[in-house]
Each structure stands twice: as C-alpha cells, then as structure tokens.
Design an enzyme around this catalytic site. Structure first.
Site, PDB file in Angstrom:
ATOM      1  N   SER A 106       0.838  -1.201   0.000  1.00 20.13           N
ATOM      2  CA  SER A 106       0.000   0.000   0.000  1.00 20.13           C
ATOM      3  C   SER A 106       0.878   1.258   0.000  1.00 20.13           C
ATOM      4  O   SER A 106       1.807   1.376   0.801  1.00 20.13           O
ATOM      5  CB  SER A 106      -0.889  -0.026   1.240  1.00 20.13           C
ATOM      6  N   GLY A 107       0.603   2.148  -0.906  1.00 22.47           N
ATOM      7  CA  GLY A 107       1.357   3.407  -0.989  1.00 22.47           C
ATOM      8  C   GLY A 107       2.572   3.314  -1.881  1.00 22.47           C
ATOM      9  O   GLY A 107       3.334   4.263  -2.004  1.00 22.47           O
ATOM     10  N   ASN A 156      -1.177   5.525   3.135  1.00 23.97           N
ATOM     11  CA  ASN A 156      -1.355   6.184   1.833  1.00 23.97           C
ATOM     12  C   ASN A 156      -2.545   7.131   1.920  1.00 23.97           C
ATOM     13  O   ASN A 156      -3.630   6.727   2.339  1.00 23.97           O
ATOM     14  CB  ASN A 156      -1.605   5.090   0.775  1.00 23.97           C
ATOM     15  N   SER A 159      -5.418   5.753  -0.633  1.00 19.82           N
ATOM     16  CA  SER A 159      -5.291   4.304  -0.710  1.00 19.82           C
ATOM     17  C   SER A 159      -6.532   3.688  -1.349  1.00 19.82           C
ATOM     18  O   SER A 159      -7.663   4.040  -1.014  1.00 19.82           O
ATOM     19  CB  SER A 159      -5.098   3.747   0.702  1.00 19.82           C
ATOM     20  N   GLY A 386      -2.690  -3.062  -2.103  1.00 21.28           N
ATOM     21  CA  GLY A 386      -1.388  -3.655  -1.852  1.00 21.28           C
ATOM     22  C   GLY A 386      -1.349  -4.412  -0.527  1.00 21.28           C
ATOM     23  O   GLY A 386      -2.230  -4.269   0.323  1.00 21.28           O
ATOM     24  N   GLU A 388      -0.724  -5.273   3.081  1.00 21.73           N
ATOM     25  CA  GLU A 388      -0.656  -4.318   4.186  1.00 21.73           C
ATOM     26  C   GLU A 388      -0.595  -4.999   5.552  1.00 21.73           C
ATOM     27  O   GLU A 388      -1.184  -6.052   5.756  1.00 21.73           O
ATOM     28  CB  GLU A 388      -1.789  -3.288   4.103  1.00 21.73           C
TER      29      GLU A 388
HETATM   30  N1  LIG Z   1       5.127   8.184 -10.146  1.00 26.47           N
HETATM   31  C1  LIG Z   1       4.808   8.967  -9.123  1.00 26.47           C
HETATM   32  N2  LIG Z   1       5.172  10.258  -9.130  1.00 26.47           N
HETATM   33  C2  LIG Z   1       4.850  11.058  -8.086  1.00 26.47           C
HETATM   34  N3  LIG Z   1       4.171  10.649  -7.022  1.00 26.47           N
HETATM   35  C3  LIG Z   1       3.777   9.355  -6.956  1.00 26.47           C
HETATM   36  C4  LIG Z   1       4.069   8.454  -8.013  1.00 26.47           C
HETATM   37  N4  LIG Z   1       3.554   7.253  -7.689  1.00 26.47           N
HETATM   38  C5  LIG Z   1       2.958   7.408  -6.488  1.00 26.47           C
HETATM   39  N5  LIG Z   1       3.089   8.673  -6.043  1.00 26.47           N
HETATM   40  C6  LIG Z   1       2.573   9.230  -4.784  1.00 26.47           C
HETATM   41  O1  LIG Z   1       2.326   8.156  -3.895  1.00 26.47           O
HETATM   42  C7  LIG Z   1       0.994   8.155  -3.446  1.00 26.47           C
HETATM   43  C8  LIG Z   1       0.476   6.723  -3.292  1.00 26.47           C
HETATM   44  O2  LIG Z   1       0.411   6.111  -4.541  1.00 26.47           O
HETATM   45  P1  LIG Z   1      -0.741   5.138  -4.953  1.00 26.47           P
HETATM   46  O3  LIG Z   1      -2.031   5.645  -4.484  1.00 26.47           O
HETATM   47  O4  LIG Z   1      -0.585   4.877  -6.368  1.00 26.47           O
HETATM   48  O5  LIG Z   1      -0.381   3.871  -4.124  1.00 26.47           O
HETATM   49  P2  LIG Z   1      -0.993   2.452  -4.202  1.00 26.47           P
HETATM   50  O6  LIG Z   1       0.112   1.508  -4.463  1.00 26.47           O
HETATM   51  O7  LIG Z   1      -2.101   2.432  -5.146  1.00 26.47           O
HETATM   52  O8  LIG Z   1      -1.534   2.200  -2.755  1.00 26.47           O
HETATM   53  P3  LIG Z   1      -2.791   1.424  -2.247  1.00 26.47           P
HETATM   54  O9  LIG Z   1      -2.470  -0.008  -2.309  1.00 26.47           O
HETATM   55  O10 LIG Z   1      -2.961   1.895  -0.869  1.00 26.47           O
HETATM   56  O11 LIG Z   1      -3.892   1.814  -3.115  1.00 26.47           O
HETATM   57  C9  LIG Z   1       0.235   8.922  -4.477  1.00 26.47           C
HETATM   58  O12 LIG Z   1      -0.882   9.546  -3.913  1.00 26.47           O
HETATM   59  C10 LIG Z   1       1.274   9.929  -4.955  1.00 26.47           C
HETATM   60  O13 LIG Z   1       1.277  11.036  -4.108  1.00 26.47           O
HETATM   61 MG   LIG Z   2      -4.049   2.275  -5.041  1.00 27.15          MG
END
Ligand SMILES: Nc1ncnc2c1ncn2[C@@H]1O[C@H](COP(=O)(O)OP(=O)(O)OP(=O)(O)O)[C@@H](O)[C@H]1O
Ligand SMILES: [Mg+2]
Length: 1045
Positions: A106-107, A156, A159, A386, A388
C-alpha cells in the site's frame, strides 16, 4: 543513446540483470543511486521496478510520451511508458492479449502507475472524435471510482480500498473501443469505523466540502464534518488534497462518462443517506414485559432520511429497532437491544454503500462497454490493494493479503517456476535457481478442505454456538503443524513465548512478512448478513436507485437460502481473475515504497530491502541472468526474422528449426547468446534481441523500399504500356481517318475529271453524229419536253372528281389551248361517265325520268322549276302497304309505274271530282277513291296526245283515239299535283310501248273531243283561281275557261 549508456553505468545500471556483483546490498544500492538521480524506474529484463518518488517528476510530459512511442524497449531509459508501449505494440502488431500486473504494498504507487499506463495508451493510440470520447470515458472512470473507493490510510493518503481490474478493448488497428471494469471486495467496514488518523471514503468529505449550499440543503446535509458520526473531524481536510476541487472534478467526470443529472442526484442522495444513518442514535428502554428494547433518540435524522428516500419513518424505525423472527410457521416480532440496533444500523450503512459502489462500477461499464461485436484485443490493467500490515489486522487485511499472495504466486509461476520448467522441458542446459514458492501459503488460505477460508465458511454455516473462538480453535487444531501458521496456542504447544501474539489472534507468514490477524469480526464479516427487515424497508422506499440495490427486500422473493459468504465470493472472483491473467501475456510493474513517511526523495534502505526480499527480486534477477531473456517457437520466429538471411528469404522450404539455425548462423551472434530447444529458440540477453529487432527493422524498411520500388516500377510500366497502347490506338484511328478523308477527296476529284472527260467525249460524238439535224431535234426535244412537262403536271394536279366541279387548269402555253380544252371536255365526260356507272338502276331510272322531264318542260312550263326539287316517287298512294288498295294493287301487279290522286274535271259542268290514277306499263286506270275500284281502264296505246298549259298549274288534257272503247266518252281533263312527273312517266311508257314519241302540247288554247262534241279550252291566268288548283268554268256549250295562276 540515453538508455544504452545508462545500461552500462556500473553504479546505477538500468537493468539489474547487468548488476555486478549481484548481492542484495548492491541491488538496493543501485536502486538508491538511481532514486537519487530521479531515475525511479529500473528493469529486471522486461519487469519494471518503480520506486515511489512522492513528488511530481517531469518525466510524464507529452514530449516523453513521444520519445517512448514506437521506440525499442531497450533503446531508451527505463520507464513505465516503455513497458506500456511494448505491451501495446505487442497487442497491436503481434495480436497477443496483454495484461499489466502492478503489485506492491500500500502506498507504493500502483494506482498512479495504472493511470500512467492508461494515459500513455490513450495518448499513443489514434485520434478521432469517437476514439477520443472512448478514451476520455475510460480515463474519467478513475476520479469517480477513486472518490467512492479510495480513502486516506496511515500508509497512503489515497489508498485504494477496493481491487480494480480493467480490460481496455481495442480493435484490429489498435484503437480503443471501450472497456470493462471488475471490482473486488470493497473495504466496507471503513464506512462505520476507521483507525484514528485515517479517513472514511473520500466522497463524504468531497461532498461536504464541494457541494453548493443548495445541493447540501437538497440532500439535507450540513457542511460540518464533525456533525457526522461516521466521519472524523480531526482529519476532515488533508494537506495537499483539495476535496472541493476533487468533488467538482468527479462531477465533471461523471458527466463525461454519461451519467444523467438525475442519476448523479440519486447517487448523492444515497451517499447522504449512508452518512446520515451514522447519526441515528439509539437509547434503551424497557418494555412492559421487562425485555430490553431500543428506540430512536432523536427522530429528526430518521425523518430526514425517510424524506430523502421516500419512505414512511415508522417503517424504517421499526426495521431499525425490531426484528421479525420466523419460528416454525409463526412470525414473531422481537425487540432489539441497543448494541443489536447499532449493529443493524451499521450493517445497513455498509450494505448500502458497498452495493452503491457495485452499481457505480456497473453503470460506468454500461457507458464504456464496447457496442460493436467486432473482434477485439484486450489489455488488462490490474491495480489491486497492496499488501498491508496494520497494528490491528482484521478480516479485510486477511482478504487483501490473500489476494496479494495470489498475485505473487502468478509472478512466481510465470517468471521463476514456469521459466525454469520450460528450460528443462526444452532440453536446455540449466542449473536450477532456488526461490521461495508461496503456493504453500496460498494453499493454507484457500484449500477447500483445510484452508482458513474453508474453516471460516464451515463455522459460519454450522448450526449451534458459533463464534470467533470456536473458529480459532478449529484453525489451531487443523493447522497446528503448518509452517506458515502461528497462534498463541500453537506457540505454547511449541514452547515458544511470543508476547507479540495475543489471544484471539492467528499469524500467517506471508511471502511479504508475518501478519497477525485478530479474529474478532471474522464470522460476522464473512456472513455479511443484513436483517431482512432492513432490506425490506429499503425495498419499500420510493427511491428508484436505493430500491434497486435491495432486490432481496421484495417480499415476493423471500429466499431462505443463505447468500454465499464474503470469503467464498472473494475466493471465486480471485480464481476467475487468475484464470483471466493466465490467458494473457503478462507485463510486470513492481512498485516499491521507499519510506514510511510519504516523504519526497527519502530512501530507507532497510524498508526497500524488505520489499526486495519479499518481491523476490533477487531470484528474479538470478533466473533472468542464468536464463534467457526471450524465447519463441521456431515457426513464428522464422516467420518474423526470415528476411535477415538470403537463404531463408523469401521462403524456406525445410523444417522450422533448421530454418532458424540457418538464419541465426548467418547473423553471427556469439554462441552463448543462443540456445536451441526442442520447439523454441532461446536468446539470452535482451541486447541480442534488441539487435535482432533493429536489424529486422532496417531490413523491413529496405524490403519496404524494395517493394515500393518494384511497385512504383510496375505501376509506371503498366501506366506507360497503357499510354502506349492508347497512343497507338489513337494514331491508328487518326491515320485511318486522314486516309479516308484523302481517299474521299481523291474519289470526288476523279469523278469530276471523269465527268468532264465523259462530257467532252459525248459532246464530241454528239457533234459528229447529229450536227446536220440538230436544230429540229433540239426544238422537238424542247417541244416534247414542254408537252411532257404539261401532261405530267396535269397528271399530278388533276381537278377534283365531283361532277359539279368544272374547274380545269389553264394551258401553260398558248399552243396547248386547244388540247387543254379538249382534255377538259374529255375529263368532264369521263367524270360524268364514271359517276353514271356507279349509279344503282333505280337511281338511274329516276334520273332518266328527270332528264326526260327536262327535255319535255324546261323553259316551256312555269311549273317545271318547282318540280326540280321534288323527287319522282312514283307511288304516292302506297298501294302495296295500304290494304284498302288491295284490288288496285292486284290490277296493277308488277307493272305499276305511278299511282296518285288526281281530280277529274267534269266535262259537263267543269267541277272536279277526286280519282285515283294508276299508270302501269300498259294501262292508265282511273279509280273511285272510296271504293278503290277501277272505273276507267285505258290502254296506253289508246292515248293520242296530252295538252298542258304554260303556267304553273297541274291541269292536263288527255286526248284519246276515237276508235278506243273508252275514247267514246271523249278526252279526259285532269288536275294533278305531280303533273310534270305524270306526263313524263306517261311519255316514257308511251314511248316504250309504241316506240313513238307521245305528242305533248304546251299551249293555252286547245280543243278537246267530248261525246257531245268538241270543246275549246282557254287557259287564263287569274288571281281568281282557287288555291287548290285551276278552276274550270263552262262558257257556253263548247267553250270552257280554265283559271290558273
Ligand atoms: N510516479 C509517481 N510520481 C509522483 N508521485 C507518486 C508516483 N507514484 C505514487 N506517487 C505518490 O504516492 C501516493 C500513493 O500512490 P498510490 O495511491 O498509487 O499507491 P498504491 O500503491 O495504489 O496504494 P494502495 O495499495 O494503498 O492503493 C500517491 O498519492 C502519490 O502522491
Ligand atoms: Mg491504489
């Protein structure tokens, strides 16, 4: 080349396969170094490792998209665009369905990565009004789903609290046609409860912050987050997140997807209902029976909810505070305690929200689904929650981690296990690489007899006392010896003191770490039951959307069957997802979270190392290094690259394998780069493949030039030949035409010459033979010519043939006057003869009689002109027809010439008496008109002559021969109305009998012979004459005066 140079940069190799030496430490260090340089993407072969930068980097610009578009994977810096481009091209050009698996905790950046993939594919696929609309709809599904399905967690801020798998569908040209979204288990417990520092789903905060005062009023909401029990005032707003702006963005997205304003309103109304349900407070009271009951403390919120959904407040109140229980055939209404009431309320809120979310996904699918049924290619993008580990992990974490476990399994299967098995299968020399196979953990959870999920289901369905303790006991019994299972009890049995493992918990050694799950709530969440009274109450509402979410609330459809458990449903949907993923070509993006504080550019090596370990990246690199980057069946490989060798191009007649061997021998790659399996060729490094592709591209463009050249040559040749043929045809026609004209002209000239020559010759001959009598001949010739012309002219212009027409053209020349007069007479006579010849005999006789009358009377008697108009009818009595005259008819027989009424003048006194007169071919008969009997019959031959006057009267004297018998009485004096006819016919009859002309006297004074002597008769024209005819007056014994006029 940027990508190539960074590949060889020893400190920060772009592809970890090139790492030397390969240790966990060097791997993390490389990632860190690259991270420091803002190179957040790194390859292991074609797997992309993405380290979350937690800050916006300038690597997603349209220029970057252009740079990666149609670029070879290994020719550019590692990027998520490169893998997206590779997958898209493979889908478009090689017709292979693709899936992009994005994993990580996650995140780690999975959702961001999935959005980058989608936006890249949208940017590089073709443009067009319809295609752009589809792309917009696909992209805009993200803000809507994120608003309803994402929430801030401690790990996150955005999330994903649901799993999402999206199939983007393309046509054969690679244009997006639409898509299908599948969602997996929304973390609905968040609706009613969340850990401190976290938030409920974004939509609630967005709605309160972004809705206009009117909308809030319409939804009966207050802007203050703190007012709502399900929300948390402390985290109502998040730094860096503009809820109001996001709300408007979500509304815009809904509009783009195709939600109607009514649908949006309904959706928000249901959302408001969920929020308001959390504010319903219950208080306890005691019934008369002493039983504890609960009741609504403040009915205001309840009333407002009911107004929003069109429901009677008492129905909802009853459904919240009581429960109908069916015992045998009886239904009993039991009261609920306050905790039971709250449980029901929360269950209702969770159910409404999760069903609303499912409805939302379906509604988006309706808009983005492909309408045509043409053949499609599919690119699936999987972004699932993801792995967690929280302080307190519940049923949801268990499910989420199980799903991640399955994804890891797919990764292991496809990249490590399967690959190694394939080498063995294909007979390639291979030293096995050790790796951790997580099937044992998957089995621990999903095994249908002894898996944790199966145990849970068994407990949920089992009659008797069921609670989490019994469930945990069962697990402890069955899994006591399992390597990846621990609990207080099993630890005790193993004599291990583990203070981190409380009672009521079990621990699973996941591939990504040990997670301790608290069994509290497992049974309830797995059952996922909603009191029937509540679903029936929802169904009873007049709110279309809400009502449609609770079809089981319809009392007609009451079913006693228990719905499948949440665990069971999730397991089957994960199994389906896995099947789907297996059928596609996988592309991996493995996301790594660099720090626990969401801080930009902070890299915590320990944290990364843990992820590198559980993601199995080391094994991945090892297998990759020991193995081959690329493999393909001989057939397709030969097909693709055969143009690189003259011996295999354009056709190879031998076997596929021999063909590939010959092909590769000609390309002089180092021997260790290639391996020939039983059915496939293996290429060790991506570089070789890259070289091969590059050579192919060059060769293809050469071939394309060759084909173009040949085609252009062929086109020009055929065009030239066509033009040449046309030119020959045109010139042939032209020449022919010219020759024809020339010939015609020559012919005309020849004819003129001929005519002149012949004329000249004829004139010479003429002069020779006819010079002596030339003038006579010429004048005769002219004369005959004129005569001929005159006669021919006459023949052509003969006057009309009517006998009365006496016109005749004048003679054109004087010398023809006589001839003309002669011809005029001849013509006239001929005309008359012709007229006569065609007359019938009766008409002819009539005309003869008329002619005879003319000869007798014309210009002699004044009566004559009057008679001209009257036809000679002969029988004026109608002897034949009138039976009265039968006797007379018998006397006359066929010989009748004329029958008429006359008046006979008395010889003695000059008075007249009527008599019938019959003239036959032999006799003249006078008869009495009354008796119709003949009185006097005279033979025609006895008539001596007839005398008539000059005047226009009908008086006549019939002189008889004295020798005749009748004649003894003397001559007859008669008056006839048809005198002319009578005398004419008498004349004709007389002539026919005697062959002599009847003597006719037209005179005013004549003498008659009577028995008593002769009498002289004088005719006088006098006005005294009667209108009926002449008046005879006796003047003395032998004179009579006849007055006529
Ligand atoms: N390529 C990137 N460039 C800039 N910031 C990023 C990038 N990827 C992720 N982030 C930052 O990280 C944060 C978390 O990313 P994201 O929501 O995609 O995570 P996730 O893997 O989907 O988590 P979850 O499993 O909780 O949904 C985003 O809100 C963003 O701020
Ligand atoms: Mg996500």
């Amino acid at each position: 080349m940027e990508g190539t140079s960074s590949m060889l940069d020893a400190e920060a190799v772009a592809d970890l396969v090139l790492l030397d030496p390969l240790t966990e430490e060097s791997l993390v260090q490389t990632l860190q170094e690259r991270f420091r340089r803002h190179d957040i993407y790194t390859y292991i072969g074609n797997v992309v490792i993405s380290v979350n930068p937690y800050q916006a980097l300038p690597i997603y610009t349209p220029e970057k998209v252009e740079e990666y578009h149609n670029c070879s994977f290994f020719a550019v810096k590692p990027h998520i665009y490169a893998i997206a481009d590779d997958a898209y091209r493979s889908l478009r050009d090689r017709d292979r369905d693709q899936c992009i698996l994005i994993t990580g905790e996650s995140g780690a950046g999975k959702t961001e990565a999935s959005k980058l993939v989608m936006s890249y594919v949208a940017a590089v696929s073709s443009k067009g009004e319809e295609v752009n609309k589809v792309k917009e709809q696909l992209l805009q599904s993200n803000p809507v789903l994120e608003a309803f399905g994402n929430a801030k967690t401690v790990r996150n801020d955005n999330s994903s609290r649901f799993g999402k798998y999206m199939d983007i569908e393309f046509d054969f040209k690679g244009e997006p046609l639409g898509g299908v979204i599948s969602n997996y288990l929304l973390e609905k417990s968040r609706i009613v409860r969340h850990v401190k520092g976290e938030r409920n789903f974004h939509i609630f905060y967005q709605l309160l912050a972004g809705a206009s005062p009117q909308l809030l009023q319409q939804l009966k909401l207050r802007q203050d987050c703190g007012h709502y029990g399900y929300l948390d005032r402390a985290s109502s707003s998040l730094p860096g997140m503009d809820d109001a702006a996001n709300f408007h963005a979500m509304q815009d997205a809904m509009r783009v997807i195709g939600f109607s304003p009514a649908e949006v309103t309904e959706l928000l109304e249901v959302t408001a209902v969920v929020l308001k349900l959390g504010n319903i407070q219950l208080s306890s009271s005691f019934q008369a029976s002493g039983m504890e009951a609960c009741s609504i403390t403040d009915p205001q919120e309840l009333r407002e909810i009911c107004e929003l959904i069109g429901l009677d407040p008492s129905t909802l109140e009853q459904a919240l505070c009581t429960r109908t229980v069916k015992a045998r055939d009886e239904t009993v209404l039991t009261t609920l305690t306050v905790p039971q009431g709250y449980y029901g309320r929360d269950a209702l809120a969770k159910n409404i929200y999760s069903r609303l979310f499912d409805w939302l996904v379906n509604r988006i699918n309706t808009s983005i689904q492909v309408k045509s049924d043409e053949q499609r290619k599919v690119m699936g993008v999987l972004d699932i929650y993801g792995f967690e580990i929280f302080q307190d992990n519940g049923f949801e974490q268990f499910i989420i981690n199980y799903c991640n476990e399955k994804l890891q399994q797919i990764f292991i299967l496809m990249t490590l296990k399967e690959e190694q098995e394939e080498y063995v299968r294909e007979g390639i020399q291979w030293t096995p690489v050790e790796f951790f196979d997580n099937s044992i953990i998957c089995n621990l959870i999903e095994n249908s007899t002894s898996g944790v999920l199966a145990m849970l289901d068994e407990e949920c369905l089992r009659p008797g006392v069921v609670n989490e303790d019994t469930f945990l006991n069962k697990l402890n019994q069955l899994l006591a010896k399992h390597k990846h299972y621990e609990s207080k009890e099993t630890q005790n049995a193993r004599h291990i003191t583990d203070t981190s493992l409380p009672a009521h918990c079990f621990r699973i050694h996941h591939y990504a770490g040990k997670v301790t799950y608290n069994v509290t709530g497992f049974i309830e969440k797995n059952n996922d039951l909603l009191f029937r009274d509540l679903s029936q109450a929802m169904w009873a509402s007049r709110h279309t959307l809400l009502r449609s979410l609770f079809p089981e609330g319809d009392p007609q459809k009451v079913s006693l069957k228990l719905p499948p458990t949440a665990g069971f449903q999730f397991k089957s949907s994960v199994a389906m997802l896995m099947k789907n993923l297996y059928s596609k070509n996988p592309n991996y993006i493995r996301c790594i979270k660099p720090n626990d504080t969401k801080s930009a550019m902070v890299f915590t090596p320990e944290l990364v190392l843990a992820q590198v370990r559980y993601l199995g990246l080391m094994e991945n690199v090892r297998v990759r290094r020991a193995g081959y980057a690329f493999r393909q069946l001989y057939g397709p490989f030969l097909q693709r690259y055969k143009m690189l060798n003259r011996r295999t191009w354009p056709r190879w007649d031998g076997g596929d394998r021999e063909g590939v061997e010959v092909l590769m021998a000609g390309l002089a790659f180092p021997a260790e780069e290639l391996a020939f399996g039983h059915t496939k060729i293996f290429i060790r490094s991506p570089r070789t493949l890259f070289d091969l592709e590059q050579q192919r591209q060059e060769r293809v463009s050469q071939l394309a030039t060759l084909i173009q050249k040949m085609f252009r040559g062929w086109r020009c040749r055929t065009q030239y030949q066509l033009m040449r043929k046309s030119q020959i045809l045109i010139s042939a026609w032209f020449r022919g035409h010219r020759q024809k004209n020339q010939y015609k002209q020559m012919k005309r000239s020849a004819l003129v010459l001929q005519a002149y020559a012949r004329g000249w010759k004829a004139r010479r001959t003429y002069r020779k033979y006819f010079r002596s009598s030339a003038s006579t001949r010429v004048s005769n010739f002219i004369y005959w010519g004129l005569v001929q012309r005159y006669l021919l002219g006459l023949a052509k212009n003969l006057p009309p043939l009517a006998v009365t027409d006496r016109t005749w053209p004048p003679a054109p020349y004087r010398f023809l006057d006589k001839t003309n007069q002669e011809l005029k007479n001849i013509f006239y006579h001929w005309k008359c003869k012709k007229y006569r010849d065609q007359l019938p005999p009766s008409r002819r006789a009539q005309l003869q009689a008329k002619l005879c009358a003319s000869e007798l009377f014309k210009d002699k008697k004044t009566l004559y002109p009057k008679s001209l108009q009257q036809p000679f009818r002969g029988d004026y009595l109608g002897l034949k027809q009138n039976p009265k005259y039968q006797k007379l008819h018998a006397v006359a027989k066929d010989k009748l010439v004329m029958a008429d009424t006359v008046r006979k003048v008395n010889r003695a006194n000059g008075k007249t008496v009527p008599r019938l007169l019959l003239l036959t071919t032999e006799h003249l008969i006078l008869a009495d008109p009354k008796a119709a009997q003949p009185k006097t019959v005279l033979s025609i031959s006895d008539i001596r002559g007839v005398s008539v006057t000059h005047f226009s009267d009908g008086f006549l004297a019939l002189h008889l021969k004295e020798v005749s018998t009748v004649g003894a009485k003397g001559d007859f004096l008669l008056v006839s109305d048809h005198l002319i006819e009578l005398v004419t016919r008498l004349h004709q009859t007389f002539e026919a009998i005697s062959g002599q002309v009847l003597p006719l006297h037209i005179t005013d004074r004549f003498s008659t012979h009577f028995l008593k002597g002769d009498m002289s008769i004088t005719v006088v024209e006098s006005p005294k004459a009667g209108t009926d005819g002449p008046v005879c007056k006796k003047k003395g014994s032998n004179k009579m005066e006849v007055l006529v006029h």
